[in-house]
Design a protein around this motif. Structure first.
Motif, PDB file in Angstrom:
ATOM      1  N   CYS A  15      15.244   5.408  43.862  1.00  0.00           N
ATOM      2  CA  CYS A  15      15.580   6.702  44.463  1.00  0.00           C
ATOM      3  C   CYS A  15      14.600   7.033  45.581  1.00  0.00           C
ATOM      4  O   CYS A  15      13.409   6.737  45.487  1.00  0.00           O
ATOM      5  CB  CYS A  15      15.539   7.768  43.362  1.00  0.00           C
ATOM      6  N   ILE A  16      15.097   7.645  46.653  1.00  0.00           N
ATOM      7  CA  ILE A  16      14.231   8.084  47.749  1.00  0.00           C
ATOM      8  C   ILE A  16      13.448   9.319  47.313  1.00  0.00           C
ATOM      9  O   ILE A  16      14.015  10.282  46.794  1.00  0.00           O
ATOM     10  CB  ILE A  16      15.061   8.404  49.006  1.00  0.00           C
ATOM     11  N   THR A  17      12.138   9.300  47.546  1.00  0.00           N
ATOM     12  CA  THR A  17      11.257  10.405  47.179  1.00  0.00           C
ATOM     13  C   THR A  17      10.538  10.924  48.420  1.00  0.00           C
ATOM     14  O   THR A  17      10.451  10.226  49.438  1.00  0.00           O
ATOM     15  CB  THR A  17      10.199   9.938  46.172  1.00  0.00           C
ATOM     16  N   PRO A  18       9.990  12.136  48.364  1.00  0.00           N
ATOM     17  CA  PRO A  18       9.193  12.635  49.494  1.00  0.00           C
ATOM     18  C   PRO A  18       8.022  11.714  49.815  1.00  0.00           C
ATOM     19  O   PRO A  18       7.678  11.533  50.994  1.00  0.00           O
ATOM     20  CB  PRO A  18       8.707  14.000  48.995  1.00  0.00           C
ATOM     21  N   GLN A  19       7.419  11.114  48.801  1.00  0.00           N
ATOM     22  CA  GLN A  19       6.295  10.217  49.032  1.00  0.00           C
ATOM     23  C   GLN A  19       6.716   8.999  49.851  1.00  0.00           C
ATOM     24  O   GLN A  19       6.000   8.561  50.759  1.00  0.00           O
ATOM     25  CB  GLN A  19       5.702   9.762  47.688  1.00  0.00           C
ATOM     26  N   GLY A  47      18.371  10.494  46.812  1.00  0.00           N
ATOM     27  CA  GLY A  47      17.352  11.447  46.389  1.00  0.00           C
ATOM     28  C   GLY A  47      17.220  12.655  47.292  1.00  0.00           C
ATOM     29  O   GLY A  47      18.171  13.399  47.523  1.00  0.00           O
ATOM     30  N   CYS A  48      16.011  12.819  47.856  1.00  0.00           N
ATOM     31  CA  CYS A  48      15.706  14.008  48.661  1.00  0.00           C
ATOM     32  C   CYS A  48      16.009  13.833  50.142  1.00  0.00           C
ATOM     33  O   CYS A  48      15.598  14.663  50.960  1.00  0.00           O
ATOM     34  CB  CYS A  48      14.226  14.369  48.493  1.00  0.00           C
ATOM     35  N   LEU A  49      16.741  12.800  50.507  1.00  0.00           N
ATOM     36  CA  LEU A  49      16.987  12.539  51.926  1.00  0.00           C
ATOM     37  C   LEU A  49      17.672  13.707  52.618  1.00  0.00           C
ATOM     38  O   LEU A  49      17.476  13.936  53.813  1.00  0.00           O
ATOM     39  CB  LEU A  49      17.839  11.272  52.080  1.00  0.00           C
TER      40      LEU A  49
END
Length: 259
Positions: A15-19, A47-49
């Motif tokens: 999953c895409i994360t802010p990090q 994720g958060c994209l």
């Protein structure tokens, strides 16, 4: 061990994360990201994209994506590459009103009706659903009427699968393609070269179709028009360079500038 900045989503999906986004771009604020390349990372969850509201250019090719839900909030997105994924639909892209170029080759789009969601995108001009060089396609591309169906559904497109269909140069391109087809040995009644020889039979170098062919005549005419336009542009460029050279030269001295 998990790659830095990534975490498993549902059922262990990456999953895409802010990090991850911050490490890739160096941006602290996700809304400040304008360009993002996330190619071939094995991503299955965006994720958060969707928080990257300023995103204009996005490459998600070569991942494991099955849906694009978070992209619906990216209203500034202009260029998107989602090739070589597992997408069966593009519905979230209907909200990306600034989208101009979309590469969705190498997915699971089965019918032209699955492109209906793109019909409201007034700025969409470039669409790729098939890429022979990369050996990527979609099931819908196997239909003989594929091109016609896409053009009817999305009449604003200028380029499909890398080939220009409307706009300047499209008529000449089409004529050249038809001429190329007519010159192939399979469609020519003339002699065929089956193997390399030190000689050829009489008439081998004669063009087919004959000079009276309307296709050939029209192709030659448009080629000459295009060539003349190139010459005119070259002359204008030369005049502009000469004026710039004269403007940069000190009065009464010879210019030492080389262009």
């Amino acid at each position: 061990m998990e790659p830095p900045g990534e975490k498993p989503g549902e059922a262990g999906r990456l999953c895409i994360t802010p990090q991850l986004l911050k490490s890739r771009t160096g941006e602290f604020d996700l809304e400040s990201i304008l360009l993002l390349k996330l190619r071939g990372l094995g991503l299955a969850d965006l994720g958060c994209l969707g928080e990257c509201l300023g995103l204009e250019w996005l490459d998600l090719s070569g991942n494991e994506l099955t849906q694009l839900g978070p992209l619906a909030s990216l209203h500034q997105l202009a260029v998107l590459n989602v090739s070589n994924n597992r997408l069966t639909g593009l519905e979230p892209l209907a909200a990306c009103e600034n989208l101009q170029s979309l590469n969705a080759a190498g997915n699971l789009l089965a019918t032209p009706s699955q492109l209906q969601c793109l019909a409201g995108l007034q700025g969409l001009e470039h669409l790729r659903l098939r890429d022979p060089l990369a050996r990527l396609s979609n099931p819908l591309c196997t239909s003989p009427s594929y091109w016609a169906a896409v053009r009817e559904l999305l009449p604003g497109l200028k380029v499909i699968d890398g080939e220009r269909v409307t706009g300047r140069g499209s008529e000449l391109y089409q004529l050249c393609r038809e001429l190329d087809s007519s010159l192939r040995p399979s469609s020519s009644p003339g002699p065929r070269a089956t193997e390399a020889k030190p000689w050829v039979e009489p008439g081998y170098w004669e063009s087919w179709p004959t000079p009276s062919s309307s296709i050939l005549e029209e192709a030659c005419r448009q080629f000459q028009d295009t060539l003349q336009e190139c010459r005119d542009l070259d002359r204008q460029a030369s005049d502009s360079l000469a004026q710039a050279k004269q403007a940069l030269s000190p009065v009464g001295t010879t210019s030492s500038f080389v262009f």
